[in-house]
Design an enzyme around this catalytic site. Structure first.
Site: not given
Lengths: 677, 163
Positions: A563, A633, A637
């Site tokens: 998204n 993936k 982070e």
């Protein structure tokens, strides 16, 4: 089932919970009305080490239902995490440790009574200062999450001795505090033998298991409700003392008990990123090919728990170096326990590595982008991030210049974060009329999980997203892994995909399918990473030493972007937290008290609106289809990995000053700057 | 004592005089839109409008506000028709976890009113556009967002201002 050509995955679907969040209707942990609700207030230790001999309470305090401490609290089952053995012993292991719990009929009464509680303490001398030469330092077996503490390939000493160019530097990162906007909070209520927890966390299934074990209950007797979470950034990945204390308080008083941690407690009992001292030695040829790296990290943990921030591990993963040694040492101090904070290991480790490489590039007179490209022969996605990011940012026009009082410079750094999935189970149920319920005990901390899981299910079932009814945030739903390690979408999306495919394969012979990914996840491709490159333009005032980030750009490979709307927000959010790491954030230790003195949001500075000027992110959007069914993936982070180094490198470019001890406060810069004209 | 919140008058019996406006809203009236992020006026998550002006409700005793018109995020917009600032946040993804969001929205509503009155900010020089990006950022800096949705809030607020 109808088929539709419109793909939901990859479309910028707005967050499903958006209308609830902007209207105030979205409910967070401490927002579920209860009959006869009581309020808990924690009495925290004022000393870093010692013994609690007695707790004296004033019987005149009104509206107090109970004051619990180890002298009168019910005995709990011994938890795996010793910090959850709350009110079980007289030992004081850190300042801020819960020593007593006051339960009263109002917040005001609980707080007042907690202030009036007298603690009789035998204080002991404490040891709270991390030093790289601390005599008690040792090499642990493993570092977070479960990596060997050391590695050694080739002959590093010989390679460094023989290298034409070497860099030998020490980078220091301070204690950093997660500080999600919603402090940890729990409402606990016993319903017969069942325990209901409205709790702010990143892992409802795990909290049910952990808290259940402490009270001698199987996980299914604990119902954890986690509909909305006001951020976590790692600090809510496991049960924290508030959940256990609320359950204990409810057990004793027979009433629902609410504990909402005050902001100050966010600096003690919920974890933080431990400070690191990193020595990095790099050897290279004259044309910038890396021949040797030695990356040694010294960090701290608490007396209670060995948690080792794995800052050197990332150096094993980015650049292939024939002679590579990495290691970690840890010192156990009378301080709070460090835990996960956004990109544990990678975030501080890439400050050390990527700043050292910038120093190498400067020494060699090589373009820092080119240096990294030359050392990434088998990492085409990373190279594409470097090249494409440089192009989009305008890296070729990076002449340092002066504008009035401002020195302007440019810097960059690379980014990497492991791509991983963890076992999860999802259930899909046909409701008729081509509508489906999708259920999984995932938590949406603001990542967009609720939305992207809906998109994934819609495509798998061939229906518009409006016909998917997603249920998450409750431990009574099928078991889900933690919303951490940038693994949520991959883990939960895999389970949702599996359940949807099973339901379709059944061809209408069943109305429900459940799919457990445990076996599949065990076969997942190891050692794969998301990657990226950050580019920063900064200006530094010669009058005040203030650093402003004029432009910050990140180019990422996150596999398939599920998204783009929520992904962009996550990338930018991580980059801005990285800006905080470079410029603002540090827990300032008071060695006399054994505490971080700046334990609130006025003195622990996080980026504000005014700190963020031009910022943008872009991505390759290239599925990595052998990783998981979505080809995605994790991206939660990677934004914080590398962005601090890019900013620090830009500060050097602007000023000629290398800031090797974070953050780049103005008092560190100002003495080294030229006088303003 | 009484509180007038979002146009409705509430009578609160037995309210502890130490109760903050924030805790009265959240714990007694169950209007939990205003959030407790720090309890110290440091983060802005508890921002509500007091007679139209933005305030940190954690720093105000409820008992002192019996004559005020209090507006919380729940009182903005109408069912199915969000306030323009709420719509801006939806259109521009101006939030992630959502915990600071009600405070950001109330703060933006109050801030746009201040701009409408021509009030300067600390960043204003004569002749400046009071709704430049730099002005919006300066004027909103009392509201922290750890998810750092800041870059999306600026266009959200600009849209609400019709700019």
């Amino acid at each position: 089932m109808t088929s539709t050509s419109a793909r939901a995955v990859g479309s910028p679907l707005a967050r499903l919970e958006g209308p609830a969040k902007v209207s105030g209707a979205a409910r967070y942990a401490a927002e579920y009305p209860q009959d006869h609700l009581a309020y808990g207030w924690i009495v925290a230790s004022p000393v870093a080490r010692g013994r609690l001999d007695a707790v004296l309470t004033d019987p005149a305090e009104e509206d107090v239902l109970a004051v619990l401490w180890h002298g009168n609290a019910p005995e709990l089952e011994k938890p795996d995490d010793p910090e959850l053995a709350v009110l079980q012993s007289d030992e004081i292991r850190y300042r801020g440790q819960p020593l007593a719990l006051v339960i009263a009929t109002s917040i005001e009464a609980a707080r007042r009574a907690a202030q009036a509680v007298q603690l009789e303490i035998t204080a002991e001398d404490h040891d709270v200062e991390l030093r790289a030469d601390h005599p008690d330092r040792y090499t642990p077996e493993t570092v977070v999450p479960d990596a060997p503490a050391t590695s050694d390939t080739g002959d590093v000493d010989a390679a460094l001795a023989g290298a034409p160019v070497t860099i030998d530097v020490v980078y220091e990162t301070p204690a950093l505090h997660n500080n999600p906007m919603e402090p940890h909070a729990t409402i606990a209520r016993w319903d017969g033998q069942d325990l209901i927890l409205y709790d702010s966390n990143q892992h409802p299934s795990g909290i049910a298991e952990t808290v259940g074990a402490i009270f001698g209950l199987p996980a299914e007797r604990v119902h954890v409700v986690t509909e909305h979470v006001g951020g976590g950034f790692g600090s809510k990945g496991s049960a924290r003392p508030n959940a256990v204390l609320a359950a204990l308080g409810s057990l004793v008083t027979g009433r629902p008990v609410q504990i909402a941690l005050p902001r100050q407690a966010m600096f003690s009992m919920v974890g933080h990123r431990a400070p690191t001292v990193q020595r990095i030695r790099v050897g290279a040829t004259r044309d910038g090919i890396l021949t040797a790296i030695d990356h040694q990290t010294c960090t701290q943990s608490s007396r209670l728990f060995e948690f080792v921030e794995s800052a050197s591990v990332v150096t094993r993963e980015v650049y292939p170096v024939p002679n590579l040694r990495t290691g970690h040492q840890v010192v156990r101090l009378d301080m709070p326990t460090p835990r996960w904070m956004r990109a544990p290991g990678e975030a501080p480790g890439m400050v050390g590595l990527e700043c050292a490489l910038d120093e190498l590039a400067a020494e060699l007179g090589v373009d820092p982008v080119e240096l990294r490209v030359r050392n990434s022969p088998e990492n085409p996605r990373y190279v594409e991030c470097l090249r494409s990011g440089a192009e989009r940012f305008g890296w070729s026009e990076r002449d340092r210049r002066t504008d009035g009082e401002w020195l302007i410079g440019f810097g960059m750094a690379g980014a990497t974060y492991p791509a991983q999935a963890m076992p999860s189970t999802a259930r899909v149920r046909a409701l008729g009329n081509d509508e489906y319920e999708v259920a999984i005990a995932a938590a949406d901390l603001g990542t967009g999980a609720r939305t992207i899981l809906t998109q994934i299910a819609a495509d798998e079932l061939g229906v518009p997203v409006e016909q998917i009814h997603i249920r998450i945030g409750n431990s009574t739903l099928p078991q889900a892994s933690v919303a951490g390690g940038s693994s949520g979408s991959a883990s939960w999306g895999w389970a949702v995909t599996g359940a949807c495919r099973e339901l379709r394969a059944a061809g209408g012979s069943t109305e429900e399918a459940t799919f457990d990914t445990t076996a599949l996840v065990q076969q997942q491709k190891e050692g794969r990473h998301a990657s990226g490159a950050h580019f920063a333009e900064v200006r530094v005032s010669t009058v005040t030493g203030e650093v402003r980030v004029s432009r910050l750009f990140g180019m990422f490979d996150g596999g398939r972007i599920l998204n783009p709307r929520t992904a962009r927000s996550q990338f930018l959010g991580g980059m801005i937290m990285g800006m905080g790491m470079a410029l603002h954030e540090e827990g300032v230790l008071d060695p006399a008290q054994g505490t971080w003195v700046n334990h609130d949001l006025a003195e622990y500075h996080i980026p504000t609106h005014a700190d963020v000027e031009w910022i943008d992110a872009a991505w390759l959007d290239a599925p990595e289809s052998d990783l998981n069914p979505m080809g995605s993936k994790g991206i939660g982070e990677i934004g914080i990995v590398g962005s601090p180094a890019a900013i620090l490198n830009a500060i050097w470019h602007a000023t000629g000053v290398r800031i090797r001890s974070l953050p780049a406060r103005l008092d560190k810069l100002l003495p080294a700057l030229p006088s303003p004209r | 004592m009484r509180l007038t919140v979002n146009g409705a008058q509430h009578h609160l019996v037995g309210l502890d005089p130490r109760t903050t406006l924030l805790d009265a809203l959240r714990e007694r009236l169950h209007l939990t839109g205003a959030k407790n992020g720090c309890d110290h006026g440091q983060c802005g998550a508890c921002t509500v409008l007091l007679d139209g002006r933005r305030v940190n409700s954690c720093l105000i005793l409820a008992i002192t506000q019996q004559d005020a018109e209090i507006t919380t995020v729940e009182g903005l917009g109408h069912k199915g028709e969000p306030h323009p600032v709420q719509q801006g946040f939806l259109d521009h993804d101006g939030f992630q976890c959502g915990y600071c969001t009600p405070g950001q929205i109330c703060s933006a509503v109050g801030m746009l009113d201040e701009v409408g009155k021509g009030w300067p900010s600390a960043a204003t020089s004569d002749g400046d556009d009071l709704l430049s990006d730099a002005e919006i950022r300066e004027r909103m800096s009392g509201n922290l967002c750890r998810c750092a949705a800041y870059p999306n809030m600026v266009p959200a607020i600009r849209q609400a201002a019709g700019r």
